[in-house]
Design an enzyme around this catalytic site. Structure first.
Site, PDB file in Angstrom:
ATOM      1  N   LYS A 105       0.809  -1.223   0.000  1.00  0.00           N
ATOM      2  CA  LYS A 105       0.000   0.000   0.000  1.00  0.00           C
ATOM      3  C   LYS A 105       0.843   1.274   0.000  1.00  0.00           C
ATOM      4  CE  LYS A 105      -4.214  -1.772   0.190  1.00  0.00           C
ATOM      5  NZ  LYS A 105      -5.131  -1.581  -0.970  1.00  0.00           N
ATOM      6  N   GLU A 127      -9.765   5.914   3.067  1.00  0.00           N
ATOM      7  CA  GLU A 127     -10.631   4.855   3.581  1.00  0.00           C
ATOM      8  C   GLU A 127      -9.739   3.653   3.824  1.00  0.00           C
ATOM      9  OE1 GLU A 127     -10.074   5.255   0.389  1.00  0.00           O
ATOM     10  OE2 GLU A 127      -9.516   3.184  -0.067  1.00  0.00           O
ATOM     11  N   SER A 394       1.642  -9.759  -0.872  1.00  0.00           N
ATOM     12  CA  SER A 394       1.353  -8.324  -0.833  1.00  0.00           C
ATOM     13  C   SER A 394       1.491  -7.707   0.553  1.00  0.00           C
ATOM     14  CB  SER A 394      -0.051  -8.066  -1.375  1.00  0.00           C
ATOM     15  OG  SER A 394      -1.003  -8.843  -0.666  1.00  0.00           O
TER      16      SER A 394
END
Lengths: 412, 279
Positions: A105, A127, A394
């Site tokens: 991210k 969010e 990830s």
């Protein structure tokens, strides 16, 4: 492949796809389905992003941050023991779990924070589902001296309390969202409401390749560093391209990031793994590409989990980060075009993948990533030993340890 | 097909213009809390003086709405309301009222799910006069526009404080019926209106279109409605009415409270326009 051509933000990666088009469409998907108030801010964002893309100083700063703050390139690791155990394909893990803040991210939040700074915006909103994007947004806000407000579903706040505390430590305000299903989609609704209300000074950092144009394109571009590195690492370490690339898909940012630089390499199979929850056949899942239908939500047209009247239905997944009824519009297009295929893995199977990697490789994966690992675990034994399979790992699983313990009846 | 309905909105604005009046447009959510209640509420709004009825089509993810209308949508969906049932509700309303224009306001996904052509045909047949799809800006509306035009339905678009003057003109060129100026940056029922600011923006819109201009998102009191009525062709009130429905002790109480509040809005608007004419 040398390092500099490898790191172009403008995607010169031999992709056959020039999508999105000028209106932000990926075939019939994508677009800008928002209320009028957001049309001007989206145009302003797109103009700013186009300037950034064309500015070597912007690209240089982004790359410097990826190298020295995030810790890139992340390794491509041959999971030899697990591969041997499975007895088929050779599995390589793209170690996004080793990035600063523990997931892919941060690649995107650094990029968007740099765009925000260029636009003179000092306040960011985000969010979050599992909290990984919220942490990544709070992290860059701290570093760039911006204020940060994160919207998070009240249900997710309960299952991801560690990440909530991390965000607060980083100085972010975490706002619980109690409307609707109290998960990621409702957090997105609330962030959009905040943006429309405070549009003059607020920059909205969307965490995935969804939302209205230009977000799906911009987030993809920032995440493509994963695939560019993977491609170069395969050539350098193995001497050839992989045969298959697997990634989990919620909104789909880690998947698009690793898939996109391979789109032109037609010999490489691209497989997205959705959250099958209790099983796609039960209806209790989060797998719109596997079992949904096209519609419009959160500013774009894509596959959705919806009922016959076009109402969005509640999703189910053990993984908060995959618990979303939509998916990035580029994935919808890749599915329809046949360039990528999409499958679903149940909660139960994902947990098996979680334990397998932990026990055999000493790596605790995020529950999101565990879906991709679980499918790799099913597929690899059916493939020859010279098949090269890359799985995007990830994120790391520290945040999920309480969930796994509760699920297995262990109190910690 | 009923040939009078494409003209109901236009006729209503023309009549009001000859009287020197602005239109009062009322919004409530269909099915909040039931279809039968909504039918009674619509009739009460008309009795109170509503000139145009806006009927909200509930959606699970109403991104442009504040908490009041979100809760109304949730109540309606809990009661089983759907786009199909909204159209049935309009059909039922038309049994006793063929004159008051009805505009549906909602989000695109339920319409996409039904199909543009099926929806437009069914809406026209039910007696709907216009449609405002909040998350369908003109840039994405070409295909939908064709179906709306073919069915004789007005396509109402939003304009916002963030819209440029160039956009005012471009959006108005695609709009029919009237245009809806969102008076605040925010969601429905969010903040009070800045009347002076709205007045100058409405004048700017009127300089590029002959369509009537309505103002909504933040008009909550008779005084504000009266002030806006001096600048705009229509005043749109929503959240304040939905709150009455939410807080009423019974459907009967809500019906009479809605009628009384709408009358106070309409009286204030009429008084303001008369005063303006006299001065």
């Amino acid at each position: 492949m040398n390092a500099s051509s490898d790191s172009q933000l403008n995607l010169a990666d031999a992709s056959p796809s020039s999508f999105p088009d000028a209106r932000g469409h990926f075939g019939p998907y994508g677009g800008k389905f928002v209320a009028e108030t957001l049309m001007a801010p989206l145009a302003e964002l797109e103009a700013a992003y186009r300037e950034c893309q064309a500015d070597p100083a912007f690209i240089a700063e982004f790359e410097r941050d990826l190298a020295h703050y995030v810790g890139r390139p992340s390794p491509l690791y041959h999971a030899e023991r697990w591969s041997r155990e499975l007895g088929g394909a050779q599995i390589y893990l793209k170690r996004e779990d080793l990035n600063h803040t523990g997931a892919h991210k941060i690649n995107n939040t650094i990029g968007q924070a740099l765009v925000a700074r260029r636009m003179g915006k000092r306040h960011i909103i985000a969010e979050t589902g599992a909290g990984q994007h919220g942490v990544a947004a709070a992290t860059v806000a701290a570093r760039f001296g911006m204020t940060c407000r994160v919207y998070m579903g009240a249900n997710d706040i309960q299952r991801q309390s560690l990440n909530v505390f991390r965000m607060k430590l980083l100085g972010a305000e975490v706002v619980p969202v109690t409307s609707g299903s109290k998960t990621l989609k409702d957090a997105l609704n609330e962030a959009l409401r905040d943006w429309v209300t405070n549009v003059d000074h607020t920059f909205y950092i969307i965490g995935t390749v969804a939302g209205p144009h230009p977000y799906p394109e911009m987030v993809r571009d920032f995440q493509c560093v994963i695939g560019r590195e993977t491609r170069a690492q395969c050539l350098a370490q193995i001497g050839r391209l992989p045969d298959s690339v697997l990634a989990c898909v919620g909104g789909g940012s880690n998947a698009i990031g690793i898939f996109h630089p391979f789109l032109g390499d037609t010999s490489v199979r691209l497989i997205g793994v959705e959250a099958g929850g209790d099983g796609v056949e039960t209806g209790r899942h989060s797998a719109p590409l596997s079992a949904g239908t096209p519609g419009v939500l959160h500013g774009n047209r894509t596959y959705l989990m919806q009922d016959g009247s076009g109402q969005i239905i509640e999703t189910h997944s053990i993984s908060a980060g995959l618990d979303y009824p939509g998916v990035g519009p580029e994935h919808a297009w890749l599915k329809d075009s046949g360039r990528a295929s999409y499958v679903a893995i149940t909660d139960e199977e994902a947990l098996k993948g979680f334990h397998a990697l932990t026990r055999l490789e000493g790596i605790i994966p995020a529950l999101e990533s565990s879906h991709a690992l679980a499918y790799a675990g099913k597929l690899a034994p059916t493939l020859p030993k010279d098949h090269i399979m890359v799985v995007n790992l990830s994120g790391r699983g520290d945040k999920d340890i309480p969930t796994v313990a509760t699920r297995e009846g262990i109190s910690i | 097909m009923n040939t009078t309905h494409p003209y109901r909105i236009k006729a209503r604005f023309e009549t009001l213009a000859t009287q020197g009046q602005a239109a009062l447009v009322t919004f409530i959510t269909a099915g909040d809390p039931s279809a039968d209640a909504t039918l009674a509420y619509l009739q009460a709004l008309v009795r109170g003086g509503a000139d145009i009825l806006e009927l909200g089509v509930p959606f699970s993810d109403p991104m442009a709405d504040g908490p009041t209308i979100q809760r109304a949508s949730e109540r309606a969906l809990d009661g089983g309301m759907s786009l199909q049932k909204v159209l049935a509700l309009v059909t039922a309303f038309r049994v006793t009222d063929q004159r008051t224009p009805v505009v549906l306001m909602g989000y695109l996904n339920p319409i996409e799910r039904m199909g543009y052509h099926t929806f437009a045909t069914a809406a026209a047949k039910a007696g709907v006069d216009g449609v405002l799809v909040v998350d369908l800006p003109p840039e994405e509306a070409a295909e939908f526009h064709v179906e709306m035009l073919a069915a004789g339905l007005a396509q109402i678009f939003l304009l916002a404080p963030t819209s440029s003057a160039a956009r005012f003109a471009a959006v108005c060129r695609q709009a029919t019926g009237f245009v809806y100026y969102v008076s605040v940056k925010g969601v429905t029922g969010d903040k009070p209106v800045d009347v002076a600011e709205v007045t100058s923006r409405v004048a700017a819109i009127k300089s590029v279109t002959t369509l009537p201009v309505g103002v909504g998102f933040g008009v909550r009191t008779p005084a504000t409605a009266a002030a806006i009525a001096q600048a705009a062709d229509a005043v749109i009130v929503g959240s304040a009415l939905v709150e009455i429905i939410e807080q009423a002790s019974s459907e009967l109480a809500a019906t009479s409270a809605l009628e009384g509040f709408v009358r106070s809005l309409k009286d204030a608007m009429t008084g303001a326009r008369s005063a303006m004419g006299a001065s």
